[in-house]
Design an enzyme around this catalytic site. Structure first.
Site, short mmCIF file in Angstrom:
data_model
loop_
_atom_site.label_atom_id
_atom_site.label_comp_id
_atom_site.label_asym_id
_atom_site.label_seq_id
_atom_site.Cartn_x
_atom_site.Cartn_y
_atom_site.Cartn_z
N ARG A 107 -26.41 16.72 46.84
CA ARG A 107 -27.48 15.92 47.42
C ARG A 107 -26.97 14.53 47.78
O ARG A 107 -26.15 13.94 47.05
CB ARG A 107 -28.62 15.80 46.41
CG ARG A 107 -29.89 15.12 46.92
CD ARG A 107 -30.55 15.91 48.01
NE ARG A 107 -31.95 15.51 48.18
CZ ARG A 107 -32.65 15.75 49.27
NH1 ARG A 107 -32.09 16.39 50.29
NH2 ARG A 107 -33.92 15.39 49.36
N THR A 395 -32.91 22.01 58.25
CA THR A 395 -32.34 22.65 57.06
C THR A 395 -31.92 24.07 57.40
O THR A 395 -32.46 24.69 58.30
CB THR A 395 -33.37 22.67 55.91
OG1 THR A 395 -33.75 21.32 55.62
CG2 THR A 395 -32.84 23.31 54.66
N THR A 413 -28.79 20.71 54.41
CA THR A 413 -29.77 20.01 55.26
C THR A 413 -29.24 18.68 55.77
O THR A 413 -28.37 18.06 55.15
CB THR A 413 -31.07 19.76 54.46
OG1 THR A 413 -32.06 19.20 55.33
CG2 THR A 413 -30.83 18.83 53.29
N GLU A 432 -31.82 11.63 55.03
CA GLU A 432 -32.29 12.16 53.75
C GLU A 432 -33.03 11.15 52.89
O GLU A 432 -33.85 11.52 52.05
CB GLU A 432 -31.09 12.70 52.96
CG GLU A 432 -31.42 13.89 52.11
CD GLU A 432 -31.85 15.07 52.94
OE1 GLU A 432 -33.02 15.49 52.79
OE2 GLU A 432 -31.05 15.56 53.76
#
Length: 575
Positions: A107, A395, A413, A432
């Protein structure tokens, strides 16, 4: 069987043999039909684009395992589906290797300068449409570090070998599909924000490149070659890192203070899989900062005392129960899920069987809940609500199963379509950070998912692996589509386990989505015919056109079967 009103999406299929692999024929709508006929295979790939699925199969043919092939798929998707994912974004990988499960967190992270008021102006949150383009929304990308960490621990082929298919696609060209063309047309200001992106994807007249155009991205091919030769360091340091930092700091919209130290300091993290039992099956997924594992499991587990198998997919009562279970699960998600390295997230409490049984006891077989509020799972502490954040449409999920039982379920994504619009070395950077809550405090309480330095925003990505009562691989599934990812994934698991559907038919089922008091029914599907029955049970119902894109693979009696969402251009390739 519950079917779509539109084209015969669940029609019987024939396998077409292409390039030594079994792949799905195109359906009349330009996408792919839903399933592969059962046959013995050495491996299988299900991805949102047939060229990416073929890239993974190529690596399997070369002797690579699921980890190797997954990396090749992610890289190929970056070329042919640049609007959705790639090395300018982040992802989560749930991996089964040699019978053991683990997960990898790639992430994105906020820069060190980011604080809770990152998206606030004059005491008010910036509208999402204003916050998205440019530098403010861009997090430090994590996919390359995630791939490198997983490969170092589980890969079989050399790192360099995994880049071949993507380099060829970028260098030699790929055909522009209807989906890419339409997405460019819907977001020209984002896709064309950077001059380099505008020159690649739009003509002199400003129109997106036509469907059928052979598009080449030589700049990306060159950078992929460097990344293949030099390893992950070529992404996080040196010229590429300087280019990312410069793009963010001098963005034409919302310049932001990202630094070279932010880039060099990024680390992917291996985390334990989050697992729970449902009808003797183990459902495993990605824990925080993903909200996927806990929320998918809660939706399913809260239904365990209901005879979902007898009700079946055509009974409105089934969908009523799923909707109310979603309402409860999403309420807990909003209250408790965030970056577990920064905020105390009660993962064990949210997965606790007694807690979920109590939540499930709140459900009625015939009447909707008056209200769906967060519960108090064991180990929870009082924290603020989730706050606002934007929706996500950029995504991609894919699944790889190798011939030795290795399974990779990976969701990648860039957040919204084409991310922040910033374009570096032939790829888009993510937006993001808009997955954070824009408001740091609500009702005097700190918001769990507020922006913070080095923090990872909460995600809905739900890569999942399901094990059968013997502990053997049964299903790998995941989806794209913002917070509907959780709903899509849970629906598919219920359809496979309770309704005994194959994964393709389960994916093709309509989507019901109930993140709050309103129950959303997928437009143009048989769920719409149930609206009156659901309303009679007390639901507030609205018909809605979502964006869905799920991919999965299952093993039944030793045979692999794949599914690719008929709403997408996805494909299943059996090796």
């Amino acid at each position: 069987m519950l079917r779509f009103r539109t084209a015969s999406l669940l029609a019987p299929l024939m396998l077409a043999i292409t390039g030594g692999c079994a792949t799905l024929p195109m359906n009349e709508g330009g996408g792919r039909d839903a399933a592969v006929q059962p046959a013995p295979q050495q491996g299988m790939v299900s991805a949102a684009d047939p060229r990416a699925a073929q890239a993974g199969a190529e690596i399997l043919r070369q002797g690579g395992n699921a980890t190797d092939a997954a990396i090749a798929v992610l890289l190929a998707l970056n070329v042919v589906e640049p609007q959705s994912s790639g090395i300018g974004g982040g992802g989560f990988l749930v991996l089964r290797d040699d019978g053991a499960l683990t997960t990898y967190d790639g992430r994105e992270t906020a820069p060190a300068a980011a604080t809770g008021d990152w998206f606030m102006r004059d005491g008010r949150p910036i509208p999402f449409a204003e916050a998205r383009p440019g530098g403010l929304s861009t997090g430090v990308p994590g996919n390359v570090a995630m791939m490198a960490l997983a490969h170092a621990e589980h890969g079989r082929l050399p790192w360099r070998a995994l880049f071949g298919p993507a380099i060829r696609l970028a260098r030699d060209g790929f055909t522009v599909t209807q989906r890419l063309h339409d997405t460019l047309a819907s977001a020209p200001d984002i896709a064309g924000l950077s001059p380099e992106g505008r020159a690649l994807f739009f003509g002199p007249d400003g129109a997106p490149v036509p469907v059928g155009t052979t598009l080449r991205n030589p700049e990306f091919a060159r950078f992929l070659t460097r990344l293949a030769d030099e390893g992950a360091a070529a992404f996080f340091t040196g010229d590429n890192a300087r280019a990312i930092v410069a793009a963010v700091r001098t963005a034409p919209r919302n310049p932001a203070p990202m630094t070279l130290a932010d880039m060099a300091g990024y680390r992917a993290v291996e985390r334990p899989a989050v697992c729970g039992d449902y009808r003797a099956y183990a459902i495993c997924g990605m824990g925080p900062p993903s909200s996927g594992a806990t929320t998918v499991y809660a939706i399913v587990k809260q239904l365990e005392d209901f005879d979902m198998a007898s009700l079946g997919a055509e009974d409105p009562q089934s969908w009523h129960l799923i909707a109310d279970s979603m309402r409860l699960a999403y309420a807990d998600r909003g209250a408790y899920l965030a970056d577990g390295d920064v905020v105390s997230v009660p993962v064990r409490g949210l997965m606790d069987e007694d807690y979920l049984a109590g939540r499930g006891a709140m459900l009625s077989a015939t009447a909707a809940l008056d209200m769906a509020e967060p519960g108090t799972p064991p180990g929870s502490v009082a924290i603020g609500p989730a706050g606002m954040h934007g929706t996500e449409h950029g995504t991609s999920h894919f699944v790889v199963v190798d011939g030795e039982g290795g399974v990779a379920s990976l969701t990648s994504t860039v957040e919204s379509a084409f991310g922040s619009g910033l374009f570096v070395n032939g790829y888009f950077l993510n937006n993001e950070l808009t997955d954070f809550s824009f408001v740091p405090v609500e009702n005097g309480m700190p918001v769990a998912n507020a922006v913070g330095p080095g923090k990872r925003p909460r995600s809905s990505m739900s890569p999942s692996i399901v094990m059968d009562p013997n502990g053997d691989f049964r299903l790998a599934i995941g989806a794209a589509g913002g917070s509907t990812i959780i709903a899509q994934t849970a629906k598919t698991i219920i359809a496979v386990i309770d309704w005994n559907m194959d994964v393709a038919d389960a994916i093709a089922l309509p989507v019901i989505y109930a993140p709050g008091d309103t129950v959303l029914l997928e437009e143009g599907t048989a769920l719409v015919d149930m609206a009156q029955a659901l309303t009679a049970m007390g639901h507030e119902v609205r018909v809605w056109q979502g964006r869905f894109k799920a991919n999965g693979i299952e093993r039944v009696d030793g045979i692999l079967r794949g599914g690719a969402d008929p709403r997408s251009e996805g494909a299943v390739v059996a090796e």
